[in-house]
Motif scaffolding. Structure first.
Motif, PDB file in Angstrom:
ATOM      1  N   ALA A  55      -0.508   5.778   7.205  1.00 36.81           N
ATOM      2  CA  ALA A  55       0.386   6.601   6.388  1.00 36.81           C
ATOM      3  C   ALA A  55      -0.139   6.694   4.962  1.00 36.81           C
ATOM      4  O   ALA A  55      -0.084   7.758   4.332  1.00 36.81           O
ATOM      5  N   TYR A  56      -0.662   5.592   4.438  1.00 39.83           N
ATOM      6  CA  TYR A  56      -1.238   5.573   3.085  1.00 39.83           C
ATOM      7  C   TYR A  56      -2.403   6.546   2.993  1.00 39.83           C
ATOM      8  O   TYR A  56      -2.450   7.399   2.102  1.00 39.83           O
ATOM      9  N   LEU A  57      -3.323   6.449   3.955  1.00 40.81           N
ATOM     10  CA  LEU A  57      -4.505   7.309   3.926  1.00 40.81           C
ATOM     11  C   LEU A  57      -4.117   8.765   4.099  1.00 40.81           C
ATOM     12  O   LEU A  57      -4.627   9.649   3.416  1.00 40.81           O
ATOM     13  N   LYS A  58      -3.192   9.021   5.018  1.00 41.32           N
ATOM     14  CA  LYS A  58      -2.779  10.398   5.254  1.00 41.32           C
ATOM     15  C   LYS A  58      -2.065  10.984   4.046  1.00 41.32           C
ATOM     16  O   LYS A  58      -2.261  12.143   3.679  1.00 41.32           O
ATOM     17  N   ALA A  59      -1.215  10.183   3.403  1.00 39.70           N
ATOM     18  CA  ALA A  59      -0.496  10.689   2.241  1.00 39.70           C
ATOM     19  C   ALA A  59      -1.475  11.110   1.149  1.00 39.70           C
ATOM     20  O   ALA A  59      -1.263  12.116   0.465  1.00 39.70           O
ATOM     21  N   ARG A  60      -2.554  10.363   0.991  1.00 40.28           N
ATOM     22  CA  ARG A  60      -3.571  10.722   0.006  1.00 40.28           C
ATOM     23  C   ARG A  60      -4.224  12.051   0.374  1.00 40.28           C
ATOM     24  O   ARG A  60      -4.410  12.918  -0.470  1.00 40.28           O
ATOM     25  N   HIS A 110     -15.647   8.903   0.934  1.00 37.20           N
ATOM     26  CA  HIS A 110     -15.312   9.582   2.191  1.00 37.20           C
ATOM     27  C   HIS A 110     -14.311  10.703   1.971  1.00 37.20           C
ATOM     28  O   HIS A 110     -14.343  11.736   2.647  1.00 37.20           O
ATOM     29  N   GLU A 111     -13.404  10.492   1.014  1.00 35.71           N
ATOM     30  CA  GLU A 111     -12.426  11.523   0.724  1.00 35.71           C
ATOM     31  C   GLU A 111     -13.113  12.735   0.109  1.00 35.71           C
ATOM     32  O   GLU A 111     -12.746  13.880   0.390  1.00 35.71           O
ATOM     33  N   LEU A 139       0.845  -1.208   0.000  1.00 38.66           N
ATOM     34  CA  LEU A 139       0.000   0.000   0.000  1.00 38.66           C
ATOM     35  C   LEU A 139       0.875   1.251   0.000  1.00 38.66           C
ATOM     36  O   LEU A 139       0.687   2.165  -0.798  1.00 38.66           O
ATOM     37  N   VAL A 140       1.819   1.263   0.929  1.00 36.72           N
ATOM     38  CA  VAL A 140       2.693   2.421   1.080  1.00 36.72           C
ATOM     39  C   VAL A 140       3.497   2.650  -0.191  1.00 36.72           C
ATOM     40  O   VAL A 140       3.653   3.771  -0.670  1.00 36.72           O
ATOM     41  N   LYS A 141       3.989   1.553  -0.765  1.00 36.14           N
ATOM     42  CA  LYS A 141       4.806   1.683  -1.980  1.00 36.14           C
ATOM     43  C   LYS A 141       3.976   2.239  -3.132  1.00 36.14           C
ATOM     44  O   LYS A 141       4.466   3.026  -3.940  1.00 36.14           O
ATOM     45  N   GLU A 142       2.709   1.836  -3.213  1.00 32.19           N
ATOM     46  CA  GLU A 142       1.839   2.320  -4.293  1.00 32.19           C
ATOM     47  C   GLU A 142       1.694   3.839  -4.210  1.00 32.19           C
ATOM     48  O   GLU A 142       1.786   4.546  -5.203  1.00 32.19           O
ATOM     49  N   GLU A 143       1.478   4.327  -2.999  1.00 28.92           N
ATOM     50  CA  GLU A 143       1.327   5.759  -2.800  1.00 28.92           C
ATOM     51  C   GLU A 143       2.643   6.476  -3.131  1.00 28.92           C
ATOM     52  O   GLU A 143       2.662   7.524  -3.746  1.00 28.92           O
ATOM     53  N   HIS A 144       3.752   5.860  -2.736  1.00 28.64           N
ATOM     54  CA  HIS A 144       5.061   6.458  -2.937  1.00 28.64           C
ATOM     55  C   HIS A 144       5.377   6.593  -4.418  1.00 28.64           C
ATOM     56  O   HIS A 144       5.995   7.545  -4.865  1.00 28.64           O
ATOM     57  N   LEU A 169      -3.566  11.175  -8.796  1.00 24.63           N
ATOM     58  CA  LEU A 169      -4.154  10.520  -7.633  1.00 24.63           C
ATOM     59  C   LEU A 169      -4.717   9.189  -8.106  1.00 24.63           C
ATOM     60  O   LEU A 169      -5.545   9.154  -9.017  1.00 24.63           O
ATOM     61  N   GLN A 170      -4.266   8.107  -7.519  1.00 30.07           N
ATOM     62  CA  GLN A 170      -4.799   6.795  -7.884  1.00 30.07           C
ATOM     63  C   GLN A 170      -6.135   6.596  -7.174  1.00 30.07           C
ATOM     64  O   GLN A 170      -6.388   7.232  -6.159  1.00 30.07           O
TER      65      GLN A 170
END
Lengths: 208, 195
Positions: free
Chosen positions: B80-85, B111-112, B9-14, B21-22
């Motif tokens: 961290a994933y949610l916050k980064a988004r 929700h976002e 998950l984290v790597k995808e966001e990174h 935005l994915q």
């Protein structure tokens, strides 16, 4: 001062880098470990193990976030430092750190290193010194190349920097570009958002 | 090994470029939560055994702590994933404006979307409380009250604060107040002509 102690209290509850993706990725580093106690019911974690449990004495690779979570501190396992942080490499860095390809050795060299020195390992004091010295040796080149080579191709240099150094490089380069803009009297020109710029670039590519 | 889906998950966001935005990877999040559920159950079972006597406590402690650290790690990665988004969406707001481009909006989860709308409301309320000071304006130091702009799209009519109606057609040039133009420049409708 009271300022400092307040921040320290906050840090013990939520570390400052809790949400930092770089920090999370830096802790993915695998360490070669020896279990000093038996871990019952977790035999399936070791591919080469056929039993239900991980017996004491088993050698396995575990990520830094597991090792550093208290298992090493409590003596449930011992670990080796990754090769990039061992004595042989530390000596290479001492000789001349500015020519070393840090990215190849460890993508998050400093991030992982800072986490490693908190482990109960006899070499951590030497590692701590080594990290600082390596950084000092490389810093001048990073700042110099990011600020003084306007049009040269720096991709070969950049490829040898770890993630923290790359961040530093980009910050430095950006600040020089901002200064240039100001000298050209363009600092008051409003630009389109990055979303618009990239969407334009995409459309141009689609047309060609 | 535990925690691999969470790191994915984290790597995808990174990996996502800063201007994109994915869509929210709900499937992967569900898998991470499933792993956490299993770890939690195993630890709950162990706790009951560990409570019975000191010997059992010592025996089960290593596994218990390892599972617990995996739970903490999975939580950290997911948060961290949610916050980064969310941080990304905030950056878009300040860079582009309150109305995001279609290709971004389509990837905001329900929700976002609600969160973003609340954020905009909060920001607007705050700016109103500052006697109408628009904090998202003047992204660069302004040199004059009015600026020269060229229109890059068939936009149509623009009504200025003074009541004037300006017709923005392709390549038309205008001399307009900075405050009216800035949002449109950032959205790519107008281009700021240098002095």
């Amino acid at each position: 001062m009271s300022f400092d102690s307040q921040q320290q209290d906050v840090d013990s509850v939520i570390p400052r880098d809790y949400f930092s993706i770089d920090s999370i990725l830096a802790e993915q580093q695998k360490l070669s470990c020896v279990l000093r106690r038996s871990f019952f019911g977790l035999g399936y974690l070791d591919a080469s193990n056929s039993g239900e449990h991980l017996v004491s004495g088993t050698k396995m690779d575990l990520p830094l976030w597991i090792v550093g979570s208290g298992l090493a501190d409590k003596g449930f396992l011992t670990c080796e430092l990754p090769k990039a942080y061992q004595e042989a490499n530390r000596n290479i860095l001492l000789a001349d750190s500015s020519v070393v390809d840090l990215f190849k050795q460890a993508v998050h060299f400093y991030g992982t290193g800072l986490r490693l020195i908190k482990l109960p390992h006899p070499e951590t004091p030497y590692l701590a010194v080594s990290l600082v010295k390596a950084f000092i040796g490389r810093f001048k080149k990073i700042m110099d190349s990011s600020q003084n080579s306007r049009n040269q191709d720096l991709s070969t240099l950049l490829a040898k920097l770890d993630t923290k150094e790359r961040e530093l490089f980009e910050l430095s380069r950006e600040s020089v570009q901002t200064l240039d803009k100001w000298e050209r009297r363009e600092s008051n020109i409003i630009g389109a958002s990055t979303l618009v710029l990239h969407s334009r670039k995409r459309k141009r590519h689609q047309l060609t | 090994m535990f925690g691999e889906k969470a790191v994915a998950l984290v790597k995808e966001e990174h990996r996502t470029p800063s201007e994109q935005l994915q869509p929210l990877n709900e499937d992967l999040i569900r898998q991470v939560l499933a792993e956490m559920g299993a770890l939690c159950e195993a630890n709950k079972t162990d706790i009951d055994i560990m409570r019975t006597d000191e010997g059992e406590h010592e025996k089960m402690l290593p596994s218990f702590l390892l599972r617990h650290s995996a739970l903490e790690h999975n939580r950290r990665c997911t948060l961290a994933y949610l916050k980064a988004r969310l941080d990304r969406i905030i950056r878009f707001r300040w860079d582009h404006g309150a109305v995001l481009p279609e290709e971004i909006q389509v990837n905001l989860q329900e929700h976002e979307k609600q969160w973003f709308s609340k954020y905009n409301k909060n920001l607007a309320n705050y700016m109103t409380s500052l006697h109408g000071l628009d904090l998202t304006q003047n992204t660069v130091p302004p040199k004059s009250l009015k600026i020269q702009v060229r229109c890059l799209q068939e936009y149509g009519e623009l009504e200025t604060e003074s009541g004037e109606i300006v017709m923005l057609t392709m390549n038309s040039e205008h001399y307009l107040p900075l405050s009216e133009c800035e949002p449109l420049i950032r959205q790519g409708v107008l281009q700021h002509m240098g002095s």
